[in-house]
Design a protein around this motif. Structure first.
Motif, PDB file in Angstrom:
ATOM      1  N   HIS A  97       0.740  -1.475   0.293  1.00  0.00           N
ATOM      2  CA  HIS A  97       0.262   0.246  -0.043  1.00  0.00           C
ATOM      3  C   HIS A  97       1.090   1.547   0.038  1.00  0.00           C
ATOM      4  CE1 HIS A  97      -3.774   2.111   1.195  1.00  0.00           C
ATOM      5  NE2 HIS A  97      -2.946   2.643   1.883  1.00  0.00           N
ATOM      6  N   GLN A  98       1.614   1.243   0.911  1.00  0.00           N
ATOM      7  CA  GLN A  98       2.891   2.883   0.638  1.00  0.00           C
ATOM      8  C   GLN A  98       3.668   2.811  -0.516  1.00  0.00           C
ATOM      9  OE1 GLN A  98       3.324   4.158   3.745  1.00  0.00           O
ATOM     10  NE2 GLN A  98       4.697   5.567   2.393  1.00  0.00           N
ATOM     11  N   ASP A 187      -8.694   0.916  -0.113  1.00  0.00           N
ATOM     12  CA  ASP A 187      -7.473   1.472   0.503  1.00  0.00           C
ATOM     13  C   ASP A 187      -8.083   0.038   2.183  1.00  0.00           C
ATOM     14  OD1 ASP A 187     -10.077   1.951   2.321  1.00  0.00           O
ATOM     15  OD2 ASP A 187      -9.251   4.202   2.316  1.00  0.00           O
ATOM     16  N   TYR A 189      -7.474  -4.010   3.336  1.00  0.00           N
ATOM     17  CA  TYR A 189      -6.955  -5.460   2.309  1.00  0.00           C
ATOM     18  C   TYR A 189      -8.298  -6.312   3.585  1.00  0.00           C
ATOM     19  CZ  TYR A 189      -4.209  -2.256   0.015  1.00  0.00           C
ATOM     20  OH  TYR A 189      -3.429  -1.408  -0.331  1.00  0.00           O
TER      21      TYR A 189
ATOM     22  N   LEU B 198      -6.776   1.453   5.125  1.00  0.00           N
ATOM     23  CA  LEU B 198      -5.226   1.751   5.512  1.00  0.00           C
ATOM     24  C   LEU B 198      -5.573   3.344   4.486  1.00  0.00           C
ATOM     25  CD1 LEU B 198      -2.374  -1.142   4.350  1.00  0.00           C
ATOM     26  CD2 LEU B 198      -2.732   0.030   6.572  1.00  0.00           C
ATOM     27  N   SER B 199      -4.722   4.705   5.987  1.00  0.00           N
ATOM     28  CA  SER B 199      -4.486   5.565   5.587  1.00  0.00           C
ATOM     29  C   SER B 199      -4.427   6.141   3.619  1.00  0.00           C
ATOM     30  CB  SER B 199      -4.298   6.230   6.171  1.00  0.00           C
ATOM     31  OG  SER B 199      -2.813   6.662   6.706  1.00  0.00           O
ATOM     32  N   TYR B 200      -4.961   6.989   3.696  1.00  0.00           N
ATOM     33  CA  TYR B 200      -3.625   7.586   1.996  1.00  0.00           C
ATOM     34  C   TYR B 200      -2.060   7.770   1.755  1.00  0.00           C
ATOM     35  CZ  TYR B 200      -3.314  10.286  -2.220  1.00  0.00           C
ATOM     36  OH  TYR B 200      -3.433  10.813  -3.035  1.00  0.00           O
ATOM     37  N   ALA B 207       1.601   4.640   6.158  1.00  0.00           N
ATOM     38  CA  ALA B 207       0.615   4.580   6.514  1.00  0.00           C
ATOM     39  C   ALA B 207      -0.426   3.925   7.175  1.00  0.00           C
ATOM     40  CB  ALA B 207      -0.299   4.065   4.909  1.00  0.00           C
ATOM     41  N   ILE B 210      -6.656   2.530   9.602  1.00  0.00           N
ATOM     42  CA  ILE B 210      -8.390   3.525   9.841  1.00  0.00           C
ATOM     43  C   ILE B 210      -9.231   2.841   9.793  1.00  0.00           C
ATOM     44  CG2 ILE B 210      -6.583   4.834   8.629  1.00  0.00           C
ATOM     45  CD1 ILE B 210      -8.845   4.863   5.921  1.00  0.00           C
TER      46      ILE B 210
END
Lengths: 218, 218
Positions: A97-98, A187, A189, B198-200, B207, B210
């Motif tokens: 994600h990062q 966002d 998962y 997950l956050s942006y 990240a 959330i």
């Protein structure tokens, strides 16, 4: 049941609509696309739009947005004609994600997110070592989508690297055993739990549960 | 790690290769596409390739194979310019799979598989009553894919029907709470369990998790 119509869709804030519309297609694949430029700078970016196009020849496509942070990916694919696709699993989903952060062209997403490059002989494009199912593609076609200025990038699979135990006797790969994750919305998962495989559907009889190895399919 | 190369891919049986290559893209969405022809004959077919294209305008695409049993779907979309997409859930996954049998044009997949039609005012295309998240689209563009003679069918979303409780305050739809299923390969169905939203992702910080409502994203 809530009914959201066209006018309501149009007056939503962009952020709200993006979350909503991104949730509509259902569960999505989570894949890291690995590329390299002609200066040997590697790039890695997460994509949720990798889709099966055909198995003979073995073709996959993915959507590239014009304003995307992953545009380095497209530049590199155009330059080298090769890229890797690496399934995201439960071990690396946060790092994956990062990679969507707006890193500069000269910053390496592998270093920044703690993922490890892996190379095979004669190929520049990097694989993700931590991924348990990954493959190499050669660019075939970039199809422009007029409706919203996106591109559909199509490649042919030339090499597959996979944990041997996950490949079942009929060719099905048990990606759940590889802890591959699914995405929803922008966002979220998810891990999965198999309901069952089902036999090939025929008009005369109802499809029935088959084993993970494909036993019972005929 | 097993390494399957291009020559090995080419000499596999078609069935084995189809199972293998269909497993590579990762988890896929499971959706039923509902259409009607000009003689009021409804049609329903399962697709695993529905993909998000953009949220403003709200566009989705799906892949249509030339030799597909779902070709009635494309004929009807061309004739009426409208279709519905209905997320497959844990209640109806077996019936949804059964729609892939080669029913004749004058046979109704709803009747044959035990699913129920649902209509909204002024729209011919049928929704699936048992689906908890479904929407109506107007055809925008059919993009031919030269690489293997498939088509990428693009539509704009005009109406969304969804269980109100699943829509979170930032627009994210909790499709897991609707028991939406995911697909792998050609025939494996899966429920999901959320790891986290997950956050942006930003370059300066990692990240973080959330809440399902999007709290903690800023």
């Amino acid at each position: 049941m809530q009914h959201i119509n066209s006018s309501q869709l149009q007056v939503m804030s962009n952020r709200y609509r993006a979350q909503l519309v991104n949730s509509l297609s259902g569960f999505k694949s989570a894949n890291l696309i690995g590329t390299i430029d002609n200066q040997q700078q590697t790039n890695l970016a997460i994509f949720s739009s990798v889709a099966h196009l055909g198995s003979s020849p073995a073709l996959l496509g993915f959507i590239m947005r014009p304003d995307s942070v992953e545009r380095h990916t497209l530049e590199n694919i155009k330059a080298t004609k090769q890229y890797t696709i690496n399934q995201v699993n439960q071990q690396i989903w946060q790092s994956a994600h990062q990679t969507s952060a707006r890193y500069l062209k000269n910053e390496c997403e592998f270093e920044k997110t703690g993922l490890t490059t892996e190379f095979i002989e004669g190929v520049g494009a990097p694989f993700v070592k931590e991924s348990q199912l990954k493959y190499l593609l050669t660019l075939q076609e970039i199809v422009p989508i007029k409706a919203n200025n996106t591109s559909f990038v199509i490649g042919e699979i030339t090499d597959i690297l996979c944990q041997q135990s996950a490949i079942k006797k009929d060719g099905y790969i048990d990606i759940e055993s590889l802890n591959t994750v699914a995405l929803s919305g922008l966002d979220s998962y998810h891990t999965t739990q198999r309901l069952s495989r089902l036999s090939y559907a025929k008009t005369e009889t109802a499809a029935k549960a088959i084993s993970i190895d494909g036993n019972g399919s005929e």
